[in-house]
Write an enzyme that holds these catalytic residues in place. Structure first.
Site, PDB file in Angstrom:
ATOM      1  N   ARG A   1       0.841  -1.195   0.000  1.00  0.00           N
ATOM      2  CA  ARG A   1       0.000   0.000   0.000  1.00  0.00           C
ATOM      3  C   ARG A   1       0.879   1.249   0.000  1.00  0.00           C
ATOM      4  O   ARG A   1       0.871   2.044   0.924  1.00  0.00           O
ATOM      5  CB  ARG A   1      -0.908  -0.047   1.221  1.00  0.00           C
TER       6      ARG A   1
ATOM      7  N   GLN B   1      -0.242   2.498  -6.119  1.00  0.00           N
ATOM      8  CA  GLN B   1      -1.692   2.744  -6.034  1.00  0.00           C
ATOM      9  C   GLN B   1      -2.453   2.310  -7.282  1.00  0.00           C
ATOM     10  O   GLN B   1      -3.539   1.762  -7.189  1.00  0.00           O
ATOM     11  CB  GLN B   1      -1.948   4.226  -5.766  1.00  0.00           C
TER      12      GLN B   1
ATOM     13  N   ASP C   1      -3.225  -1.380  -7.225  1.00  0.00           N
ATOM     14  CA  ASP C   1      -3.804  -1.882  -5.988  1.00  0.00           C
ATOM     15  C   ASP C   1      -5.225  -2.438  -6.217  1.00  0.00           C
ATOM     16  O   ASP C   1      -6.217  -1.724  -6.105  1.00  0.00           O
ATOM     17  CB  ASP C   1      -3.811  -0.730  -4.970  1.00  0.00           C
TER      18      ASP C   1
ATOM     19  N   TYR D   1      -2.805  -1.817   8.403  1.00  0.00           N
ATOM     20  CA  TYR D   1      -3.846  -2.801   8.721  1.00  0.00           C
ATOM     21  C   TYR D   1      -4.109  -2.849  10.223  1.00  0.00           C
ATOM     22  O   TYR D   1      -3.284  -2.410  11.027  1.00  0.00           O
ATOM     23  CB  TYR D   1      -3.425  -4.199   8.252  1.00  0.00           C
TER      24      TYR D   1
END
Ligand SMILES: NC(=O)c1ccc[n+]([C@@H]2O[C@H](COP(=O)([O-])OP(=O)(O)OC[C@H]3O[C@@H](n4cnc5c(N)ncnc54)[C@H](O)[C@@H]3O)[C@@H](O)[C@H]2O)c1
Length: 364
Positions: free
Chosen positions: A120, A125, A128, A226
């Site tokens: 990430r 991006q 992703d 996360y």
């Protein structure tokens, strides 16, 4: 270099890994693109459109014998048998619950690249896929909720009376949760949200939703952005503190996940019992055990008068746009996987780029 694209065969999967538009771009970059006949049908991309784009339509075996295979889901064991040694297979590998296919790929010296391991970071991006697909899931979850809820989401004033806006709670404010909040706000619902990562509060409020302020006594902040699993005491406390807010909701959309762990239970049976009849719970974590204790994966059930929706593949329900985005993610990734040497496309050393280095799976 040959790119093979197969028809997805996992149950309920309607997406395809390349579209005619992206295939044309790949051909423009010097690839030969071979697509299994009928691979795009379920996403409304037809054989004649692929042919027009310059694609070769082939049988499954031929597509699987390419140098680089692009797919949406992990392969079936029979598929791995047909793949060529030293080829590269790119897809969501879902390797937290591996069924032996990953080990088989590695035994055949095939390089598996997992789209869910794309880091990430800003440079990645555009590759992703977790984000592009979660975004779709968040949107579709609200549409699903509004279709099942037998009342309005917005404030509705008519000559026949008025309806108050629905109280909609989003639990888990990652990519899917943020899109669910934005979509529900656009539809006029009164939106409340909560995440175990406190940094999400600002994002929630910037979308015009209200933050559910509870203190579970520890941070849920994990690594890489996360969440981490909470202690048993914190889990218990979280359930207790959330219960009054949840019991008041007309619609709850849950997206709380921790990579490779069962989804945390945020809505126990007792809370569902306290909710108003006709309320709707959309459990986006249904495939990982569910954030609601009563959710049944891939089913819509009614418990204590509450409608529980346990679909596990929302992107597949929007297969055209989900494929458009996914194919673009793959196209961007493929750019950094290859280079030209003496007029030929060859694979780069995947260890030399932090994106391919992170996405390559080395052990089952
Ligand atoms: N390029 C980038 O920089 C980029 C792109 C996309 C996402 N991200 C970040 O990656 C991270 C993961 O996003 P995701 O959408 O994949 O998340 P995810 O699908 O793994 O999880 C969904 C959400 O559930 C939350 N959650 C977990 N346990 C919970 C609990 N017990 N109670 C409440 N909420 C709980 C998580 O904090 C997360 O926000 C986020 O920090 C996101 O902002 C960064």
């Amino acid at each position: 270099m040959k790119i093979g694209v197969i028809k997805e065969t996992r149950s309920g999967e309607s997406r395809v890994a390349t579209t005619p538009v992206i295939a044309k771009k790949l051909i423009g970059k010097g690839f030969t693109v071979q697509v299994e006949t009928g691979a795009g049908e379920a996403a409304h991309f037809h054989n004649d459109e692929y042919l027009e784009a310059g694609v070769e339509l082939v049988d499954r075996q031929t597509a699987l014998s390419a140098d680089l295979i692009l797919s949406v889901r992990r392969p079936l064991m029979d598929d791995v048998e047909m793949m060529a040694e030293k080829s590269v297979y790119v897809s969501h590998l879902e390797n937290c619950e591996d069924d032996g296919t990953l080990a088989k790929l590695l035994t055949k010296d095939i390089t598996p690249i997992a789209m869910e391991h794309i880091p990430r970071i800003s440079r990645a991006q555009s590759m992703d896929a977790l984000s592009s697909q979660s975004n779709i899931a968040g949107y579709r979850a609200v549409i699903e909720a509004s279709a099942r809820f037998r009342r309005f989401l917005p404030l509705m004033m008519t000559s026949a009376g008025s309806a108050k806006p629905a109280r909609l709670v989003v639990l888990g404010v990652g990519v899917a949760g943020l899109q669910a909040i934005a979509t529900a706000r656009r539809l006029g619902a009164d939106v409340y949200a909560y995440d175990v990562r406190p940094e999400t509060r600002e994002q929630v409020e910037s979308l015009g939703a209200k933050w559910i302020d509870i203190d579970v006594g520890e941070s849920g902040e994990g690594t890489g952005g996360y969440a981490k699993e909470l202690s048993d005491e914190a889990k218990q406390r979280q359930q207790e503190l959330l219960s009054d807010e949840l019991a008041k909701a007309h619609v709850i959309i849950t997206t709380a996940l921790i990579p490779c762990k069962p989804a945390p239970v945020l809505i126990p049976n007792e809370v569902v019992k306290r909710m108003r009849e006709g309320s709707v719970i959309i459990d986006l974590a249904a495939g990982n055990g569910g954030n609601c204790q009563l959710t049944e994966a891939d089913k819509v059930v009614e418990k204590h008068g509450v409608i529980l929706v346990g679909h596990t593949n929302y992107p597949s329900m929007m297969s055209t746009d989900a494929s458009n985005f996914y194919a673009q993610n793959l196209f961007n990734l493929v750019q950094i996987m290859v280079e030209e040497q003496e007029g030929q496309l060859v694979f780069r050393d995947f260890e030399e780029d932090e994106i391919t280095q992170a996405a390559q799976v080395r052990q089952a």
